[in-house]
Write a protein that holds these residues in place. Structure first.
Motif, PDB file in Angstrom:
ATOM      1  N   LEU A  54       0.820  -1.208   0.000  1.00  0.00           N
ATOM      2  CA  LEU A  54       0.000   0.000   0.000  1.00  0.00           C
ATOM      3  C   LEU A  54       0.856   1.262   0.000  1.00  0.00           C
ATOM      4  N   ALA A  55       2.020   1.203   0.646  1.00  0.00           N
ATOM      5  CA  ALA A  55       2.870   2.389   0.747  1.00  0.00           C
ATOM      6  C   ALA A  55       3.506   2.753  -0.593  1.00  0.00           C
ATOM      7  N   VAL A  56       3.788   1.737  -1.429  1.00  0.00           N
ATOM      8  CA  VAL A  56       4.465   2.008  -2.706  1.00  0.00           C
ATOM      9  C   VAL A  56       3.671   2.971  -3.585  1.00  0.00           C
ATOM     10  N   PRO A  57       2.365   2.715  -3.836  1.00  0.00           N
ATOM     11  CA  PRO A  57       1.635   3.677  -4.668  1.00  0.00           C
ATOM     12  C   PRO A  57       1.482   5.043  -4.006  1.00  0.00           C
ATOM     13  N   ILE A  58       1.468   5.118  -2.679  1.00  0.00           N
ATOM     14  CA  ILE A  58       1.362   6.414  -2.017  1.00  0.00           C
ATOM     15  C   ILE A  58       2.622   7.241  -2.281  1.00  0.00           C
ATOM     16  N   VAL A  59       3.786   6.606  -2.099  1.00  0.00           N
ATOM     17  CA  VAL A  59       5.049   7.315  -2.354  1.00  0.00           C
ATOM     18  C   VAL A  59       5.148   7.709  -3.821  1.00  0.00           C
ATOM     19  N   ARG A  60       4.735   6.798  -4.704  1.00  0.00           N
ATOM     20  CA  ARG A  60       4.751   7.123  -6.133  1.00  0.00           C
ATOM     21  C   ARG A  60       3.851   8.315  -6.419  1.00  0.00           C
ATOM     22  N   GLY A  61       2.711   8.370  -5.729  1.00  0.00           N
ATOM     23  CA  GLY A  61       1.806   9.497  -5.930  1.00  0.00           C
ATOM     24  C   GLY A  61       2.424  10.815  -5.531  1.00  0.00           C
ATOM     25  N   MET A  62       3.186  10.830  -4.454  1.00  0.00           N
ATOM     26  CA  MET A  62       3.855  12.061  -4.022  1.00  0.00           C
ATOM     27  C   MET A  62       4.888  12.503  -5.054  1.00  0.00           C
ATOM     28  N   VAL A  63       5.562  11.532  -5.659  1.00  0.00           N
ATOM     29  CA  VAL A  63       6.540  11.871  -6.688  1.00  0.00           C
ATOM     30  C   VAL A  63       5.837  12.328  -7.963  1.00  0.00           C
ATOM     31  N   MET A  64       4.711  11.668  -8.272  1.00  0.00           N
ATOM     32  CA  MET A  64       3.980  12.011  -9.491  1.00  0.00           C
ATOM     33  C   MET A  64       3.470  13.441  -9.479  1.00  0.00           C
ATOM     34  N   LEU A  65       3.227  13.989  -8.294  1.00  0.00           N
ATOM     35  CA  LEU A  65       2.628  15.307  -8.222  1.00  0.00           C
ATOM     36  C   LEU A  65       3.553  16.374  -8.792  1.00  0.00           C
ATOM     37  N   ARG A  66       4.840  16.064  -8.892  1.00  0.00           N
ATOM     38  CA  ARG A  66       5.758  16.999  -9.506  1.00  0.00           C
ATOM     39  C   ARG A  66       5.644  16.880 -11.020  1.00  0.00           C
ATOM     40  N   THR A  67       5.561  18.017 -11.695  1.00  0.00           N
ATOM     41  CA  THR A  67       5.473  18.007 -13.149  1.00  0.00           C
ATOM     42  C   THR A  67       6.832  17.685 -13.743  1.00  0.00           C
ATOM     43  N   PRO A  68       6.962  16.628 -14.545  1.00  0.00           N
ATOM     44  CA  PRO A  68       8.253  16.297 -15.142  1.00  0.00           C
ATOM     45  C   PRO A  68       8.742  17.429 -16.035  1.00  0.00           C
ATOM     46  N   LYS A  69      10.035  17.669 -16.014  1.00  0.00           N
ATOM     47  CA  LYS A  69      10.597  18.724 -16.838  1.00  0.00           C
ATOM     48  C   LYS A  69      10.458  18.347 -18.307  1.00  0.00           C
ATOM     49  N   GLY A  70      10.073  19.357 -19.082  1.00  0.00           N
ATOM     50  CA  GLY A  70       9.999  19.158 -20.517  1.00  0.00           C
ATOM     51  C   GLY A  70       8.773  18.398 -20.988  1.00  0.00           C
ATOM     52  N   GLU A  71       7.848  18.049 -20.086  1.00  0.00           N
ATOM     53  CA  GLU A  71       6.667  17.313 -20.505  1.00  0.00           C
ATOM     54  C   GLU A  71       5.740  18.234 -21.275  1.00  0.00           C
ATOM     55  N   GLY A  72       5.251  17.779 -22.383  1.00  0.00           N
ATOM     56  CA  GLY A  72       4.366  18.592 -23.201  1.00  0.00           C
ATOM     57  C   GLY A  72       4.156  17.914 -24.538  1.00  0.00           C
ATOM     58  N   ALA A 219      -5.917  -7.979  -9.466  1.00  0.00           N
ATOM     59  CA  ALA A 219      -4.730  -7.333 -10.026  1.00  0.00           C
ATOM     60  C   ALA A 219      -4.861  -5.819  -9.937  1.00  0.00           C
ATOM     61  N   GLY A 220      -3.815  -5.174  -9.456  1.00  0.00           N
ATOM     62  CA  GLY A 220      -3.825  -3.712  -9.355  1.00  0.00           C
ATOM     63  C   GLY A 220      -4.728  -3.181  -8.268  1.00  0.00           C
ATOM     64  N   PHE A 221      -5.114  -4.061  -7.307  1.00  0.00           N
ATOM     65  CA  PHE A 221      -6.073  -3.632  -6.285  1.00  0.00           C
ATOM     66  C   PHE A 221      -5.547  -2.472  -5.446  1.00  0.00           C
ATOM     67  N   THR A 222      -4.264  -2.552  -5.029  1.00  0.00           N
ATOM     68  CA  THR A 222      -3.739  -1.491  -4.157  1.00  0.00           C
ATOM     69  C   THR A 222      -3.718  -0.154  -4.874  1.00  0.00           C
ATOM     70  N   TYR A 223      -3.377  -0.176  -6.158  1.00  0.00           N
ATOM     71  CA  TYR A 223      -3.349   1.082  -6.911  1.00  0.00           C
ATOM     72  C   TYR A 223      -4.764   1.638  -7.088  1.00  0.00           C
ATOM     73  N   ARG A 224      -5.738   0.759  -7.324  1.00  0.00           N
ATOM     74  CA  ARG A 224      -7.113   1.244  -7.481  1.00  0.00           C
ATOM     75  C   ARG A 224      -7.651   1.774  -6.156  1.00  0.00           C
ATOM     76  N   MET A 225      -7.273   1.138  -5.054  1.00  0.00           N
ATOM     77  CA  MET A 225      -7.728   1.616  -3.759  1.00  0.00           C
ATOM     78  C   MET A 225      -7.158   2.996  -3.459  1.00  0.00           C
ATOM     79  N   MET A 226      -5.863   3.187  -3.741  1.00  0.00           N
ATOM     80  CA  MET A 226      -5.261   4.504  -3.539  1.00  0.00           C
ATOM     81  C   MET A 226      -5.858   5.528  -4.502  1.00  0.00           C
ATOM     82  N   ALA A 227      -6.159   5.094  -5.714  1.00  0.00           N
ATOM     83  CA  ALA A 227      -6.784   6.006  -6.676  1.00  0.00           C
ATOM     84  C   ALA A 227      -8.133   6.490  -6.155  1.00  0.00           C
TER      85      ALA A 227
END
Length: 544
Positions: A54-72, A219-227
């Motif tokens: 459960l912690a893995v998708p939460i940490v990934r979510g915190m990282v995802m909130l940053r906009t990647p450089k050059g994305e567009g 499959a993907g239950f933890t990610y869907r729960m965090m979503a």
């Protein structure tokens, strides 16, 4: 609540998005500590494993909130030396709105204009700024309308609460992006699990054993729960910032009207949804026409043909401009309804600046034809760029329709294949008709409840239109297979089929060719006669 206070509230809510993640991580850590303190070691170990998942998708979510450089969006980066007139206009409008000009201009392949930054400190400090400008937008707008569009984009960055207002927009985009990543990750896990189970099932079947039913529910239950958790918070953020986002759109419209003119701004607002719809239609009906045949339009025409279609369908587009959307695209859409925005702008005093001033916006480019060709290299995928180039639009249409007719798969084809237990060909269908089994065959078509319940004459009348369309398509496929069918290309109406020696089109506004229409009708009559249709068909090729 003032604009600044609303923006500050958005900042607090955006920080709360991070706080939510930290609270969830703390709760999982507390659960682990309690488990190791009170539960048996085996149970505590299982709880720790679940917590980690459960912690893995939460940490990934915190990282995802940053906009990647050059994305567009993909596109062509143009320097001031490349496009001096365009850069001059961009700098002029940036100065007029009191904001910084972009560091980079990227020409893209969509109907859009947007300014983005790579912000620091959650957007409180500005970063490098990019202007994304769609070449199809330049194709469809006058220079005056383009000035209004760009002034609107820069208007998002004016006023005393500039940075915080921009933060609202970035926060909405970033939170939506985070939730989307959770769902994408869950879908990826589900697809991987499905592929694994299918491989296992194939191995069992090969060994003569019964395969298990595919089940990917977990499959993907933890990610869907965090979503689900983050989606609930995202809805709160969207509702809280909706008034700020829409107020910002109104303010940007007023800035555009002040700088580019009332009429030009109102006209641009009317034009954007029309161009977006027209471009979607163009991509589907023209630009990607040859993909089934692995062919592309002539170089530069994948985007270049859009202007020709706009000119040919001017009357049709004019009617669309009068039907402005009166509702937002969704309850959380940051843009107010176009009709409301146009009405507000048109309430402003006339200023004498028209929507047609300055000529076509595409003329701002130094060499439009070269840009249109270069854009294909940046936007199209590597695979598509390898497709053969057709010498013109008509050959592109002919090859595409030939592939489509060769792979024809109508409900009548499927019913015929089931009925005859053989390939569904036109000669096979004519044989079924001659044997008096047409209406038994029609019973195998997908039918409405009314048609299925109808008897005799009423049933025939209900299914005859479906049979007629499919039979005519099969006839065209037969001519195409003999290379005797030609398609007339048009920018203003649907493609028209031409049979050998015909003077009128089959699918266009002039109606179906009389002989073919009469022959098809005879074959589908209550007492069918296939002789007229057989007489029209080309002779089958003789074996060498």
């Amino acid at each position: 609540m003032g604009a600044t206070l609303r923006a500050l509230r958005a900042l607090v809510l955006l920080c709360g998005f991070y706080l939510l993640s930290l609270v969830l991580l703390a709760a999982l850590a507390a659960l682990d500590a309690a488990a190791f303190g009170w539960a048996p070691a085996a149970v505590a170990g299982k709880i720790a494993i679940v917590s980690l998942l459960l912690a893995v998708p939460i940490v990934r979510g915190m990282v995802m909130l940053r906009t990647p450089k050059g994305e567009g969006p993909a596109g062509i980066v143009v320097t001031e030396a490349d496009e001096p007139r365009l850069w001059a206009l961009v700098r002029e409008l940036a100065a007029a709105t009191g904001t910084a000009a972009p560091d980079t201009i990227v020409l893209t392949g969509d109907v859009n204009a947007a300014v983005s930054e790579e912000p620091r400190l959650l957007g409180l400090r500005p970063g490098p700024r990019r202007l994304y400008l769609g070449v199809p937008l330049l194709t469809g707008l006058t220079e005056a309308r383009l000035r209004a569009v760009l002034a609107h984009e820069y208007g998002h960055f004016t006023g005393g609460d500039t940075r915080l207002s921009a933060l609202v927009v970035r926060g909405r985009a970033q939170i939506g992006r985070t939730v989307g990543h959770f769902h994408a990750k869950a879908d990826s896990k589900e697809a991987a699990e499905r592929a694994r189970q299918q491989q296992t099932a194939a191995r069992r079947t090969a060994k003569g054993r019964k395969a298990k039913e595919i089940d990917t529910a977990g499959a993907g239950f933890t990610y869907r729960m965090m979503a689900a958790v983050y989606t609930a918070y995202a809805k709160l953020y969207m509702r809280a910032t909706l008034s700020t986002a829409r107020a910002q759109e109104y303010a940007a419209d007023l800035a555009a009207a002040r700088i580019a003119g009332r009429d030009a701004t109102a006209s641009a607002l009317r034009e954007i949804p029309v161009l977006a719809a027209a471009h979607g239609f163009y991509l589907e009906s023209y630009a990607t026409l040859g993909l089934p045949a692995r062919r592309l339009p002539p170089r530069g025409q994948f985007f270049g043909g859009f202007g020709r279609m706009l000119t040919a369908r001017a009357a049709e587009l004019a009617r669309l401009r009068e039907k402005l959307p009166t509702q937002p695209a969704s309850p959380y859409d940051s843009h107010p309804p176009i009709a409301d925005r146009v009405a507000r702008v048109e309430e402003l005093p006339a200023d004498g600046r028209g929507a047609e001033d300055g000529g076509p916006a595409l003329a701002l480019l130094t060499d439009p034809a070269r840009t249109l060709a270069a854009l294909e290299d940046e936007v199209l995928t590597d695979e598509v760029r390898q497709f053969e180039r057709a010498p013109g639009w008509e050959p592109l249409l002919d090859s595409s329709m030939a592939v489509g007719l060769a792979n024809l798969d109508t409900p009548l084809h499927r019913a015929l294949a089931f009925h005859t237990q053989a390939l569904p060909t036109l000669p096979a269908l004519l044989t079924v008709i001659d044997e008096g089994q047409l209406w038994q065959l029609a019973q195998r078509l997908p039918l409405s409840e009314e048609a299925a319940a109808a008897k005799a004459e009423e049933f025939r009348e209900r299914v005859r239109p479906v049979l007629r369309d499919s039979l005519q398509s099969m006839v065209l496929a037969e001519f195409s297979a003999r290379s005797l069918l030609h398609w007339e290309f048009s920018w203003s109406r649907p493609a028209a089929a031409r049979l050998p020696g015909s003077a009128s089109d089959l699918d266009g506004e002039a109606g179906t060719e009389a002989a073919l229409g009469a022959a098809v009708d005879a074959a589908l009559a209550d007492h069918p006669d296939t002789a007229p249709l057989r007489a029209l068909l080309p002779p089958a090729p003789q074996p060498a």
